[in-house]
Design a protein around this motif. Structure first.
Motif, PDB file in Angstrom:
ATOM      1  N   THR A 422       0.852  -1.192   0.000  1.00 53.17           N
ATOM      2  CA  THR A 422       0.000   0.000   0.000  1.00 53.17           C
ATOM      3  C   THR A 422       0.884   1.236   0.000  1.00 53.17           C
ATOM      4  O   THR A 422       1.813   1.333   0.809  1.00 53.17           O
ATOM      5  N   GLU A 423       0.597   2.166  -0.908  1.00 51.03           N
ATOM      6  CA  GLU A 423       1.395   3.380  -1.020  1.00 51.03           C
ATOM      7  C   GLU A 423       0.710   4.578  -0.378  1.00 51.03           C
ATOM      8  O   GLU A 423       1.377   5.506   0.047  1.00 51.03           O
ATOM      9  N   ARG A 424      -0.597   4.556  -0.299  1.00 52.06           N
ATOM     10  CA  ARG A 424      -1.316   5.687   0.317  1.00 52.06           C
ATOM     11  C   ARG A 424      -2.676   5.204   0.828  1.00 52.06           C
ATOM     12  O   ARG A 424      -3.177   4.188   0.348  1.00 52.06           O
ATOM     13  N   GLY A 425      -3.207   5.934   1.803  1.00 50.57           N
ATOM     14  CA  GLY A 425      -4.531   5.583   2.306  1.00 50.57           C
ATOM     15  C   GLY A 425      -4.488   4.990   3.698  1.00 50.57           C
ATOM     16  O   GLY A 425      -3.675   5.375   4.540  1.00 50.57           O
ATOM     17  N   ASN A 426      -5.378   4.011   3.944  1.00 47.99           N
ATOM     18  CA  ASN A 426      -5.580   3.430   5.262  1.00 47.99           C
ATOM     19  C   ASN A 426      -5.288   1.945   5.261  1.00 47.99           C
ATOM     20  O   ASN A 426      -5.418   1.271   4.248  1.00 47.99           O
ATOM     21  N   ILE A 427      -4.925   1.459   6.444  1.00 41.10           N
ATOM     22  CA  ILE A 427      -4.898   0.028   6.723  1.00 41.10           C
ATOM     23  C   ILE A 427      -5.745  -0.160   7.976  1.00 41.10           C
ATOM     24  O   ILE A 427      -5.364   0.290   9.061  1.00 41.10           O
ATOM     25  N   ASP A 428      -6.885  -0.797   7.806  1.00 41.98           N
ATOM     26  CA  ASP A 428      -7.854  -0.918   8.884  1.00 41.98           C
ATOM     27  C   ASP A 428      -7.923  -2.370   9.342  1.00 41.98           C
ATOM     28  O   ASP A 428      -8.197  -3.268   8.551  1.00 41.98           O
ATOM     29  N   VAL A 429      -7.663  -2.561  10.637  1.00 38.35           N
ATOM     30  CA  VAL A 429      -7.739  -3.886  11.241  1.00 38.35           C
ATOM     31  C   VAL A 429      -8.979  -3.901  12.132  1.00 38.35           C
ATOM     32  O   VAL A 429      -9.108  -3.080  13.042  1.00 38.35           O
ATOM     33  N   SER A 430      -9.890  -4.812  11.857  1.00 37.65           N
ATOM     34  CA  SER A 430     -11.113  -4.914  12.654  1.00 37.65           C
ATOM     35  C   SER A 430     -11.322  -6.358  13.071  1.00 37.65           C
ATOM     36  O   SER A 430     -11.087  -7.268  12.297  1.00 37.65           O
ATOM     37  N   ILE A 431     -11.743  -6.526  14.315  1.00 39.10           N
ATOM     38  CA  ILE A 431     -11.977  -7.855  14.884  1.00 39.10           C
ATOM     39  C   ILE A 431     -13.405  -7.876  15.400  1.00 39.10           C
ATOM     40  O   ILE A 431     -13.796  -7.007  16.185  1.00 39.10           O
ATOM     41  N   GLU A 432     -14.173  -8.873  14.965  1.00 39.38           N
ATOM     42  CA  GLU A 432     -15.580  -8.954  15.337  1.00 39.38           C
ATOM     43  C   GLU A 432     -15.909 -10.339  15.878  1.00 39.38           C
ATOM     44  O   GLU A 432     -15.274 -11.333  15.507  1.00 39.38           O
ATOM     45  N   VAL A 447      -8.318  -7.476   7.704  1.00 42.51           N
ATOM     46  CA  VAL A 447      -7.271  -6.493   7.433  1.00 42.51           C
ATOM     47  C   VAL A 447      -7.563  -5.914   6.056  1.00 42.51           C
ATOM     48  O   VAL A 447      -7.425  -6.597   5.039  1.00 42.51           O
ATOM     49  N   LYS A 448      -7.979  -4.660   6.030  1.00 55.35           N
ATOM     50  CA  LYS A 448      -8.369  -4.004   4.787  1.00 55.35           C
ATOM     51  C   LYS A 448      -7.357  -2.925   4.452  1.00 55.35           C
ATOM     52  O   LYS A 448      -6.991  -2.116   5.307  1.00 55.35           O
ATOM     53  N   ASP A 449      -6.902  -2.906   3.200  1.00 54.18           N
ATOM     54  CA  ASP A 449      -5.949  -1.885   2.761  1.00 54.18           C
ATOM     55  C   ASP A 449      -6.464  -1.222   1.493  1.00 54.18           C
ATOM     56  O   ASP A 449      -7.426  -1.673   0.877  1.00 54.18           O
ATOM     57  N   SER A 450      -5.787  -0.154   1.113  1.00 51.78           N
ATOM     58  CA  SER A 450      -6.125   0.576  -0.110  1.00 51.78           C
ATOM     59  C   SER A 450      -4.958   0.514  -1.081  1.00 51.78           C
ATOM     60  O   SER A 450      -4.619   1.486  -1.726  1.00 51.78           O
ATOM     61  N   GLY A 451      -4.344  -0.666  -1.161  1.00 51.30           N
ATOM     62  CA  GLY A 451      -3.131  -0.829  -1.938  1.00 51.30           C
ATOM     63  C   GLY A 451      -3.369  -1.193  -3.386  1.00 51.30           C
ATOM     64  O   GLY A 451      -4.391  -0.861  -3.985  1.00 51.30           O
ATOM     65  N   ILE A 452      -2.395  -1.955  -3.940  1.00 47.98           N
ATOM     66  CA  ILE A 452      -2.383  -2.224  -5.380  1.00 47.98           C
ATOM     67  C   ILE A 452      -3.418  -3.249  -5.799  1.00 47.98           C
ATOM     68  O   ILE A 452      -3.737  -3.370  -6.969  1.00 47.98           O
ATOM     69  N   GLY A 453      -3.957  -4.007  -4.838  1.00 44.55           N
ATOM     70  CA  GLY A 453      -4.953  -5.011  -5.183  1.00 44.55           C
ATOM     71  C   GLY A 453      -4.324  -6.234  -5.845  1.00 44.55           C
ATOM     72  O   GLY A 453      -3.136  -6.256  -6.199  1.00 44.55           O
ATOM     73  N   ILE A 454      -5.135  -7.262  -5.997  1.00 45.92           N
ATOM     74  CA  ILE A 454      -4.660  -8.535  -6.535  1.00 45.92           C
ATOM     75  C   ILE A 454      -5.665  -8.998  -7.580  1.00 45.92           C
ATOM     76  O   ILE A 454      -6.869  -9.049  -7.318  1.00 45.92           O
ATOM     77  N   SER A 455      -5.164  -9.353  -8.756  1.00 43.37           N
ATOM     78  CA  SER A 455      -6.046  -9.858  -9.803  1.00 43.37           C
ATOM     79  C   SER A 455      -6.502 -11.268  -9.471  1.00 43.37           C
ATOM     80  O   SER A 455      -5.930 -11.942  -8.617  1.00 43.37           O
TER      81      SER A 455
END
Length: 919
Positions: A422-432, A447-455
């Motif tokens: 991830t180069e910019r944005g957020n990395i959100d860790v949530s536990i439910e 674990v949610k990021d705003s990175g390059i994504g995966i095809s």
């Protein structure tokens, strides 16, 4: 379709239209003719009776029966073929006169109860037609003194009866003629249809039968006889097809016989190979088992002495050491930690494969364990300007039983990957909390990021051992490729599952679930009685982080007022929490101004700072009496800060003391085309030798060597024009310096480079960056006056090691500049000034506008040398990789990802350097 289907269709399509059209025309014309005959008869009767009515007017007025009788008798005789009888009646319906005797005169009369019509009437009864016409007194026969009523007086009426027998006969004749014509047309159509059937359907039937015989395998069948038009072409085509099929059948039979023979041989070979494969499979399974056991045992054996290396290295770092010794030990520790991480991955993977990895089941604090993970990952996230948040469902029990170390390992791997990609944005860790049954809970981690994504294609490879998304990512981000495999196996061993959702260039969300047991054992809890009900002003720019913090405070019964930016006027509150954005560089003066405003209305001000702002944190706490906590703002940190009003101090590096050395009586020439490198080498030599001469290119070095004798020459290798090797060979030809030692200095440290340079005439070899300790050894060795090893006056106590992936390692920059801060800043400024020129060359290369590949190699090499002395490890690493790839012959297209990475790193260095240069 039945056997006679085509024949029936021909007959139907031929006869049906003819029959339908014939019937319609016959009905139309017969009906029309039938009506016309009746109309003609009515017209003829009207033409007889109406003139009689006009001619009888005067005789009726005069009551002259004889005159009227002569008129109607004449008309009767003239048309006796159709007229049966003509009778004249007066106005009282009394018979006035008749042309002949009629058996029933009443049938000719108008009904007596009705008035006599003023117009002719027609009445058709069975085989007779009766026409009645009134006799009206016209004006010319009435006395002039008569009124208008008398002038239109009805004098009586004439009735004529016509015979319809001849009419009916003629109508029947017309019907018969129409039927005859219709049947004649149908007959002709049937005749032509039959001939068409004979010319088309019979040959087609013959063709069908022949094709059917060919289909059954009678390939010698041929269609004989002459046919017309397309049927003849179809016959020839079928015959040709039959001939081709016959030939193909013969060839196929030969092929089948050959294939059958080959198949028998192949089956025999397969039987032999199956036996061999079965034996090889058993051997491979046994070898895999032995390999897994060996790796599990050997990795453990390797890790044991490596832990000793790391432990004693850290112990030595606590002692008084020289700067060089400290730098060496830090390098050893970083290398050992990297090696230990790889060995741990191999060990875990091998244990999981061998089934020897056992999970612990011990009580632990769930919240504290997860906060530890995000705190450890925060520095690398903040270094890239990423916001890291942690959200934990309050319904999850505080105490659980499980393997906290393995849970942390799984979460660390996922968060680390998110930071890496991830180069910019957020990395959100949530536990439910997903489910809770008695003493067991199922928890979901995301674990949610705003990175390059995966095809989608790359996602299928993620959970395979020793593989990553693709080759370019592997080169850029590194790694063993075992992290996600180990993570998947650990999650499954803990009774859960792991998966992801991702879209290319739109970020990824990794999630996994595990099952844990709950515990009633008492855990250490923070008493929050004193802060419950307090009012807090939360200032947080990032919406996701604001939601997490606001929910966290609200759960603890703390009244929270949220603002996305610093308000113009701050209202009184019990606490003010300002979370400084990670991706914005905020000056100390702005923070101090905000602190003064906040302290005026609030006694407790808490500042959340990124982990790369430790020095600013210490300054604010020491000078302005505020509480500074390092992001991310977890529950424990916030609660403790609100309770204590301060956070634990964070150790920072102390500035090393300079080395105390004596100068050597040497005259040295330093040659380098990079001004930064030349300045640093000159500064280092000035401290240790009596005289230093510098040259910026090979030709000027040869000219200087021709005039002056030197005790030692430090020669850069890659220079424009006359390179270092050619300059060395030229200097060796001079009378003044033919025996002078020439030391090669280069950042190009590929395998075999040292041997190549020594064979080319160099006397020794130094790699960039030049470390002061190594330089002193070279001076001592070639200067002829041995000196003692340099010893530092005092060594700082190092409490932590800098991250190996920081943008600017200021301590390393100081170490390379002999602990001279002004020199380090000057070197860094020269690097920053040179970056735009390199960036322009890289842009031209990417756009395929570069005139010479050598220009790109030259500038990358020059940047590599400059970065070696400025404490920019990532930029140096990127330059080294690019230089190596260019020298091994890779094309610009192949190294485009690395060129883009170099541009990103240069931009980061420019941005970060402002902080050090302004400070």
């Amino acid at each position: 379709m039945t056997r006679y289907g085509l024949r029936a269709r021909v007959i139907t399509l031929t006869l049906a239209p003819t029959l339908i059209v014939g019937m319609l025309l016959s009905v139309f014309f017969t009906s029309n003719r039938y009506n016309d005959l009746e109309a003609q008869l009515i017209t003829a009767g009207t033409n007889i009776v109406e003139p009689l009515a006009i001619a009888s007017e005067f005789a009726m007025l005069q009551q002259n029966r004889e005159a009227v009788r002569r008129l109607i008798s004449y008309s009767h005789r003239k048309r006796s073929d159709v007229v049966r009888s003509i009778a004249v009646f007066d106005a009282n319906h009394e018979l006035f006169v008749t042309s002949n005797f009629h058996p029933n005169f009443q049938s000719l009369m108008f009904p007596q109860s009705e008035p006599i019509p003023l117009h002719s009437t027609v009445q058709l009864i069975d085989t007779k037609l009766i026409i009645r016409t009134p006799v009206i007194a016209e004006a010319q026969f009435v006395a002039p003194q008569a009124d208008s009523k008398e002038s239109n007086q009805v004098l009586g009426y004439i009735a004529i009866e016509l015979d319809l027998s001849s009419l009916r006969l003629q109508q029947y004749q017309e019907i018969v003629v129409a039927l005859v014509v219709m049947f004649l047309g149908v007959g002709l159509s049937a005749f032509f249809a039959y001939r068409l059937m004979q010319d088309i359907t019979a040959p087609i039937t013959h063709l069908k039968n022949s094709v059917d015989r060919i289909r059954r395998g009678q390939l010698d069948v041929r269609i004989e006889g002459e046919m017309h038009g397309e049927l003849n072409s179809l016959k020839n085509g079928i015959n040709a097809m039959a001939m081709s099929l016959s030939e193909y059948h013969i060839e196929m039979q030969h092929s089948i016989d050959q294939a059958t023979s080959d198949l028998r041989e192949t089956l025999e070979q397969l039987e032999i190979q199956n036996v061999e494969l079965d034996i090889a499979k058993k051997r491979a399974q046994e070898a895999a088992r032995v390999k897994s056991e060996f790796l599990a045992n050997m990795s453990h054996e390797l890790r044991t002495p490596l832990n000793g290396v790391i432990g004693f290295t850290r112990q030595m770092l606590k002692t008084n050491l020289s700067h060089s010794q400290t730098d060496y030990l830090l390098t050893i520790e970083r290398s050992a930690n990297n090696l230990l991480s790889i060995i741990n991955d191999i060990l875990d993977f091998s244990k999981l494969e061998a089934g020897k990895l056992l999970l612990e089941n011990i009580p632990f604090d769930f919240q504290e364990s997860l906060e530890e993970v995000v705190n450890l990952q925060a520095p690398s996230a903040h270094e890239k300007g990423l916001e890291l948040t942690l959200k934990i469902d309050p319904k999850i029990p505080a105490g659980v039983v499980g393997d906290s170390l393995r849970i942390q390992q799984v979460l660390t791997n996922l968060v680390g990957n998110a930071v890496k990609f991830t180069e910019r944005g957020n990395i959100d860790v949530s536990i439910e909390l997903r489910t809770q049954k008695e003493d067991q809970v199922e928890i979901q981690f995301m674990v949610k990021d705003s990175g390059i994504g995966i095809s989608e294609r790359q996602q299928a490879q993620l959970f395979q051992a020793f593989s990553q998304a693709d080759a370019s990512i592997s080169r850029r981000y590194g790694g063993t490729g075992l992290g996600l495999v180990i993570t998947q196996k650990l999650v499954r061993q803990m009774g859960g599952e792991i998966s992801l959702t991702s879209r290319l260039h739109q970020g990824s969300t990794f999630w996994f679930t595990i099952r844990l047991n709950t515990t009633d054992l008492p855990l250490e809890q923070i008493d929050l009685t004193d802060i419950r009900g307090k009012e807090v002003l939360l200032i947080e720019q990032n919406l996701q982080a604001a939601n997490v913090l606001q929910q966290l405070l609200t759960q603890e019964s703390i009244v929270t007022q949220y603002r996305s930016a610093i308000p113009e006027s701050i209202t009184p509150h019990d606490y003010i929490i300002y979370n400084v954005p990670v991706n914005e560089i905020m000056g100390e003066a702005e923070l101090v101004e905000f602190i003064y405003q906040a302290k005026a209305v609030c006694p407790n001000v808490i500042i959340g700072l990124p982990s790369n702002q430790l020095a600013l944190s210490e300054t604010l706490m020491a000078q302005h009496s505020v509480t500074c906590i390092i992001k991310p703002l977890t529950r424990t940190k916030i609660m403790q800060a609100m309770l204590r009003g301060q956070d634990s101090s964070v150790p920072i590096y102390e500035k090393p003391e300079p080395l105390l050395l004596e100068k050597l009586p040497l005259k040295v020439m330093a040659v380098d085309d990079n001004p930064a490198n030349l300045k640093l080498i000159s500064a280092l030599l000035d401290e240790h030798v009596e005289s230093v001469i510098t040259c910026s290119n090979g030709q000027s070095a040869v000219d200087e060597a021709t005039r002056t004798h030197f005790d030692l020459i430090l020669m850069d290798i890659q220079m424009p024009g006359l390179d270092g090797v050619a300059a060395c060979q030229a200097i060796k030809q001079t009378a003044t310096n033919k025996d002078t030692p020439i030391i090669a200095v280069t950042a190009h440290a590929m395998s075999g480079e040292r041997d190549r340079l020594l064979q080319a005439g160099m006397d020794d070899y130094l790699t960039k960056p030049i470390e002061e300790r190594v330089l002193l050894k070279v001076l001592n060795h070639w200067g002829g006056n041995p000196i003692d090893e340099p010893v530092a006056v005092s060594a700082p106590e190092v409490v932590s090691t800098p991250s190996s992936d920081v943008i600017i390692d200021w301590r390393a920059a100081l170490a390379q500049s002999a602990n001279k801060e002004d020199l380090a800043k000057e070197m860094l400024q020269m690097l920053v000034d040179y970056i735009p020129e390199v960036n322009e060359i890289v842009e031209q290369a990417i756009d395929e506008q570069l005139g010479s590949r050598e220009d790109l190699i030259h500038h990358i090499h020059k940047l590599h040398g400059s970065s070696s002395y400025c404490g920019v490890p990532k930029l140096k690493k990127a330059c080294a990789l690019l230089e190596q790839m260019l020298r091994t012959g890779e094309t610009i297209e192949d190294i485009e990802p690395e060129l883009l990475e170099l541009q990103d790193e240069m931009e980061k260095v420019q941005t970060t350097a402002r902080l050090y240069l302004q400070g």
